[in-house]
Design an enzyme around this catalytic site. Structure first.
Site, mmCIF file in Angstrom:
data_model
loop_
_atom_site.group_PDB
_atom_site.id
_atom_site.type_symbol
_atom_site.label_atom_id
_atom_site.label_comp_id
_atom_site.label_asym_id
_atom_site.label_seq_id
_atom_site.Cartn_x
_atom_site.Cartn_y
_atom_site.Cartn_z
ATOM 1 N N ARG A 1 59.366 14.348 -69.748
ATOM 2 C CA ARG A 1 60.138 14.781 -70.924
ATOM 3 C C ARG A 1 61.490 14.095 -70.842
ATOM 4 N NH1 ARG A 1 60.877 20.666 -73.506
ATOM 5 N NH2 ARG A 1 58.908 19.926 -74.378
ATOM 6 N N HIS B 1 56.462 14.024 -80.131
ATOM 7 C CA HIS B 1 56.016 15.095 -79.231
ATOM 8 C C HIS B 1 54.494 15.210 -79.376
ATOM 9 C CE1 HIS B 1 56.172 18.488 -76.691
ATOM 10 N NE2 HIS B 1 56.836 19.353 -77.427
ATOM 11 N N GLN C 1 52.384 18.371 -78.351
ATOM 12 C CA GLN C 1 52.554 19.456 -79.308
ATOM 13 C C GLN C 1 51.601 19.265 -80.491
ATOM 14 O OE1 GLN C 1 54.807 22.197 -79.041
ATOM 15 N NE2 GLN C 1 53.431 22.864 -80.663
ATOM 16 N N ASP D 1 60.776 23.880 -87.320
ATOM 17 C CA ASP D 1 61.274 23.693 -85.956
ATOM 18 C C ASP D 1 62.788 23.875 -86.000
ATOM 19 O OD1 ASP D 1 61.554 22.987 -83.276
ATOM 20 O OD2 ASP D 1 61.270 20.840 -83.588
ATOM 21 N N CYS E 1 56.760 25.011 -83.202
ATOM 22 C CA CYS E 1 56.441 24.572 -81.837
ATOM 23 C C CYS E 1 57.089 25.474 -80.790
ATOM 24 C CB CYS E 1 56.878 23.137 -81.655
ATOM 25 S SG CYS E 1 58.643 22.914 -81.911
ATOM 26 N N ARG F 1 48.558 24.839 -76.292
ATOM 27 C CA ARG F 1 49.095 23.711 -75.507
ATOM 28 C C ARG F 1 48.254 23.530 -74.234
ATOM 29 N NH1 ARG F 1 54.523 22.175 -76.153
ATOM 30 N NH2 ARG F 1 54.015 20.628 -74.567
HETATM 31 N N1 CP Z 1 57.183 23.420 -77.746
HETATM 32 C C1 CP Z 1 57.675 22.983 -76.573
HETATM 33 O O1 CP Z 1 57.514 21.818 -76.182
HETATM 34 O O2 CP Z 1 58.306 23.943 -75.833
HETATM 35 P P1 CP Z 1 59.163 23.723 -74.504
HETATM 36 O O3 CP Z 1 60.390 22.970 -74.907
HETATM 37 O O4 CP Z 1 59.461 25.095 -73.987
HETATM 38 O O5 CP Z 1 58.331 22.924 -73.539
HETATM 39 N N1 NVA Z 2 62.591 19.355 -81.794
HETATM 40 C C1 NVA Z 2 62.739 20.178 -80.604
HETATM 41 C C2 NVA Z 2 61.415 20.522 -80.038
HETATM 42 C C3 NVA Z 2 61.433 21.408 -78.836
HETATM 43 C C4 NVA Z 2 60.086 21.656 -78.256
HETATM 44 C C5 NVA Z 2 63.600 19.451 -79.593
HETATM 45 O O1 NVA Z 2 63.421 18.238 -79.402
HETATM 46 O O2 NVA Z 2 64.465 20.088 -78.990
#
Ligand code: CP
Ligand code: NVA
Length: 308
Positions: free
Chosen positions: A103, A130, A133, A225, A265, A293
């Protein structure tokens, strides 16, 4: 199958469908006695430059369900590209673990990791997309509607990473993707160009409608989101001024198809992009979506390890 799982845009509809079919099968097996330990002896190294609940826990548990193990590396530990170059991290990790899930802030970092790793790399969220997701989202939509074909899926809010992967998934499968958000917060233009191309190939469509009330008319899926993604915290105040008309509340939901599902998400900022009433209401699929997930990622893992 490619070595890495970086973006939905990298995969054909049949490849994605086959992974989703596997996710459905693995989910069924899990609830009727447990999964076969397909990944016995395998370890997934999980590099996080940002916080996470779902991605961290679901990948860890996905590995355990398949008989493997996962190693969590927090933002403080590796210093990706700071303490050490990404190319060096990739080559060192390639000798220790069997795959990497990362990530990252910059999408280039996940591409760089994939380039230099001899082992598979999974994108666990970047500033561009993502994909894990979107796999779980599609699994959730399939469970409710059978497929994405012909569905109207409206993403309300910031044209962010989650919107990119969703748009690509919907347009790969012949669905009608709509983005409704304020000016200045549109989806990345390169991603939109690809969205148009996928839609042309599948019989789907991509549309942009500023007015959220007009956008959600006849929608089977409303997705939202956060207004401020991780890494954009300095803009939070400014965003809070612009996004309130795009809140997914009871009124907006009542303007969609009566069977609409509401997706997010997570993490949700209740009272901002979504109200409690909607998040906890009859149209919400937020928690089954989060749980998916786990099963979607088991399929991704099984495919990148070439065991199913
Ligand atoms: N939706 C998602 O990716 O959640 P987290 O940021 O908690 O991993
Ligand atoms: N768009 C959000 C998604 C989190 C899972 C972010 O990038 O923070």
């Amino acid at each position: 199958m490619k070595k890495d799982f970086v973006s939905i845009q990298d995969f054909s509809a049949p490849e994605l469908q086959s992974m989703l079919d596997l996710a459905i099968q693995l989910k069924k097996e899990y609830f009727s006695g447990g999964n076969v330990p397909l990944l016995k002896g395998k370890v997934l190294g999980m590099i996080f430059q940002k916080p996470s609940l779902r991605t961290r826990v679901s990948f860890d548990m996905a590995m355990r369900h398949l008989g493997g193990d996962a190693l969590y590396l927090s933002p403080n530990e590796i210093g990706l590209g700071q303490r050490e170059s990404i190319a060096d991290v990739a080559r060192v990790m390639s000798g220790y673990v069997h795959a990497i899930m990362a990530r990252v802030f910059s999408h280039d970092h996940v591409l760089e990791l994939a380039k230099w790793s001899s082992i598979p790399v999974i994108n666990g969220l970047s500033d561009y997309d993502h994909p894990c997701q979107a796999m779980a989202d599609t699994l959730t939509i399939i469970e409710r509607f059978g497929s994405l074909k012909g569905l109207k899926v409206v993403f309300v809010g910031d044209g962010n990473n989650v919107a990119v992967s969703l748009m690509h998934m919907v347009t790969k499968f012949g669905g009608h993707f709509v983005h409704s958000g304020p000016e200045g917060y549109d989806i990345h233009p390169d991603a939109v160009t690809l969205g148009y191309r996928f839609a042309a190939e599948s019989g789907g469509s991509v549309t942009f409608i500023r007015d959220p009330h007009e956008a959600v008319r006849n929608a089977q899926v409303i997705y939202t989101d956060t207004w401020t993604s991780m890494g954009q915290e300095a803009e939070a105040r400014q965003r809070e001024q612009v996004f309130p008309p795009y809140q997914v509340n009871q009124k907006l939901v009542s303007e969609a198809d009566p069977n609409v599902i509401v997706m997010h998400c997570l993490p949700a900022h209740r009272g901002q992009e979504i109200t409690d009433e909607v998040a906890d209401g009859p149209h919400s699929v937020l928690f089954p979506q989060a749980h998916n997930r786990l099963h979607a990622q088991k399929a991704i893992l099984a495919r990148i390890f070439e065991v199913a």
